[in-house]
Design a protein around this motif. Structure first.
Motif, PDB file in Angstrom:
ATOM      1  N   ARG B  10       0.806  -1.227   0.000  1.00 51.01           N
ATOM      2  CA  ARG B  10       0.000   0.000   0.000  1.00 51.01           C
ATOM      3  C   ARG B  10       0.834   1.269   0.000  1.00 51.01           C
ATOM      4  O   ARG B  10       0.300   2.364  -0.120  1.00 51.01           O
ATOM      5  CB  ARG B  10      -0.916   0.057   1.229  1.00 51.01           C
ATOM      6  N   HIS B  11       2.147   1.145   0.233  1.00 52.63           N
ATOM      7  CA  HIS B  11       2.954   2.363   0.364  1.00 52.63           C
ATOM      8  C   HIS B  11       3.948   2.472  -0.785  1.00 52.63           C
ATOM      9  O   HIS B  11       4.441   1.463  -1.290  1.00 52.63           O
ATOM     10  CB  HIS B  11       3.690   2.367   1.699  1.00 52.63           C
ATOM     11  N   ILE B  35      -1.690  -1.555  -4.366  1.00 54.59           N
ATOM     12  CA  ILE B  35      -2.838  -0.658  -4.248  1.00 54.59           C
ATOM     13  C   ILE B  35      -2.361   0.664  -3.641  1.00 54.59           C
ATOM     14  O   ILE B  35      -1.225   0.783  -3.200  1.00 54.59           O
ATOM     15  CB  ILE B  35      -3.980  -1.261  -3.389  1.00 54.59           C
ATOM     16  N   GLU B  36      -3.249   1.640  -3.630  1.00 53.63           N
ATOM     17  CA  GLU B  36      -2.956   2.969  -3.095  1.00 53.63           C
ATOM     18  C   GLU B  36      -1.600   3.459  -3.620  1.00 53.63           C
ATOM     19  O   GLU B  36      -1.288   3.285  -4.787  1.00 53.63           O
ATOM     20  CB  GLU B  36      -3.027   2.949  -1.561  1.00 53.63           C
ATOM     21  N   ASP B  67      -6.455   3.008  -8.707  1.00 48.84           N
ATOM     22  CA  ASP B  67      -5.350   3.680  -8.027  1.00 48.84           C
ATOM     23  C   ASP B  67      -4.268   4.116  -9.029  1.00 48.84           C
ATOM     24  O   ASP B  67      -3.622   5.147  -8.858  1.00 48.84           O
ATOM     25  CB  ASP B  67      -4.743   2.765  -6.950  1.00 48.84           C
ATOM     26  N   SER B 102      -0.510  -8.186   4.315  1.00 43.56           N
ATOM     27  CA  SER B 102      -0.684  -6.771   4.032  1.00 43.56           C
ATOM     28  C   SER B 102       0.460  -5.983   4.661  1.00 43.56           C
ATOM     29  O   SER B 102       0.541  -5.864   5.870  1.00 43.56           O
ATOM     30  CB  SER B 102      -2.042  -6.336   4.603  1.00 43.56           C
TER      31      SER B 102
END
Lengths: 112, 103, 121
Positions: B10-11, B35-36, B67, B102
Motif C-alpha cells: 500500500r505504500h 494498491i494505493e 489507483d 498486508s
C-alpha cells in the motif's frame, strides 16, 4: 467510579472492580484488606505468590495472564507450585485476576 | 504445509521499505498486488519497476486500476506482466490465495 | 479455530515512535494468552526494537523492552530476526534484549509459507 477502602490507617481508592487506583498505595496490610474483601484470608503461601506477582509486574511491566503466571511461578518457586491447581486453591476462580488485584497490580489486559 | 500467499502493498517504494522487503522474501507461485500509493512502483524507469520485472515469471503481479489512473500513471507504460484489476477482482484475488500479507 | 493453527507476526516498525510497534506486541501477548501459537519475526525498522538501553521515557514513551522480555513467559518462544535488516543497520545478532534466531531472505520466505496466518504490523 472509585470507592475507598480502609487499611494501614489510611483511606485508599479502588476502582469499581476493587483494583487499586494507585499502585503506590500497596502494602502488605493493604493486601490483607483487599483479600478480605474477596473472602480470602492471606497465609504465607498466598503472600509468596503475591510478592512474585509484584516482581513479575516490575520486571515485565505487565500483569500476567494465567499461562504466564503458571510459568513464572514454576520457574521461581518450583514445579509443585507452578501449576494451575495450586494457584486455584490459593485464589479460587481466576488466580491471575484475583492475585493481581490483591497484589495491587492493574487488571490483566489479556484476561477475560 | 505449503500454502499460497498474496503480498498486498500500500505504500510507495520510494517512501517505505516494505516494498523492497516483500520483493526480497517473496516466494515462487506467490502474488504481489499494488494498491494505493504502492502503484508508484510502476513509474517507468525506476528501480522499483525494474526490480519487479526481474521477479521469476511464476510470480503474478497485479495493480488496482483505479489507483493507477487516479495517480496519472500511463497504462501504456506499464510492464505487460502486470494485470490491472478492479475492486471485485481484488476481493476474488484475496480469496483465491490461502492468505494475504498486508505490508 | 483449529488448535494447531499457527500464526506469524511480522514486526516491521520501530518504537518508540511507531504506535504499530506497541500494537504488534499487544497482539502477540493477547494471542499467546488465548493459547494461539505465535511466532514473531522482526524485520525492517522493527529490528531496532531489539537494541538494549533504550530510555524511551525521556521522550515520554512507554518502553517496550520489558514487555518484549516477557514474551517467552507468555509462551511466545519462536522469535526470528531478519539478517538483511540487521546488516542494513550495521547491527549483529547477539547483543539484543531477547534471543532471536537470525534468518536470511530464503528462510523468511519459508516462514511466510509455512504459517497458517501471517500478519504484518
Amino acid at each position: 467510579m472509585t470507592q475507598t477502602i480502609h487499611a494501614d490507617g489510611r483511606d485508599i481508592a479502588v476502582d469499581k472492580e476493587g483494583f487499586l487506583v494507585s499502585l503506590d498505595d500497596w502494602s502488605e496490610a493493604v493486601a490483607h484488606e483487599l483479600a478480605r474483601r474477596e473472602g480470602i484470608e492471606l497465609t504465607p503461601a498466598h503472600m509468596e505468590v503475591i510478592l512474585l506477582l509484584r516482581r513479575f509486574y516490575q520486571t515485565f511491566q505487565l500483569s500476567p495472564a494465567m499461562r504466564a503466571l503458571v510459568k513464572f511461578v514454576g520457574q521461581e518457586l518450583g514445579k509443585d507450585k507452578g501449576n494451575s491447581m495450586y494457584l486455584l486453591t490459593l485464589f479460587p476462580g481466576s488466580p491471575a485476576k484475583l492475585g493481581s488485584k490483591i497484589a495491587g497490580l492493574p487488571k490483566p489486559e489479556n484476561c477475560l | 504445509m505449503r500454502s499460497t500467499l498474496l503480498h498486498l502493498l500500500r505504500h510507495a517504494p520510494q517512501d517505505d521499505t516494505h516494498f523492497a522487503t516483500s520483493l526480497r522474501v517473496i516466494g515462487p507461485e506467490q502474488g504481489l498486488l499494488l494498491i494505493e500509493d504502492a502503484v508508484y512502483a510502476l513509474l517507468p524507469r525506476t528501480s522499483a519497476v525494474n526490480a519487479m520485472q526481474l521477479l521469476p515469471a511464476s510470480i503474478r503481479l497485479f495493480a488496482l486500476e483505479s489507483d493507477v489512473l487516479a495517480r496519472g500513471l500511463a497504462i501504456d507504460d506499464l510492464p505487460q506482466r502486470v494485470s490491472l484489476i478492479d475492486y471485485p477482482d481484488m476481493v476474488e484475488l484475496c480469496t483465491r490465495y490461502d492468505k494475504v500479507l498486508s505490508w | 479455530m483449529e488448535p494447531d493453527l499457527k500464526s506469524l507476526l511480522v514486526i516491521s516498525r520501530q518504537p518508540p515512535t511507531a504506535i504499530a510497534a506497541r500494537e504488534a506486541l499487544d497482539l502477540a501477548l493477547a494471542a499467546a494468552a488465548f493459547g494461539v501459537p505465535v511466532s514473531l519475526l522482526f524485520m525492517d525498522a522493527g529490528v531496532l526494537q531489539l537494541l538494549p538501553g533504550q530510555e524511551s521515557t525521556l521522550i515520554e514513551q512507554k518502553p517496550v523492552a520489558s514487555n518484549l522480555q516477557a514474551l517467552p513467559m507468555f509462551g511466545v518462544e519462536d522469535l526470528f530476526v531478519c539478517q538483511h535488516s540487521l546488516a542494513e543497520r550495521g547491527l549483529q545478532p547477539g547483543r539484543f534484549i531477547i534471543n532471536c534466531k537470525a534468518v536470511d531472505s530464503a528462510e523468511i520466505a519459508t516462514l511466510l509459507e509455512h504459517h497458517d496466518q501471517v500478519v504484518a504490523l
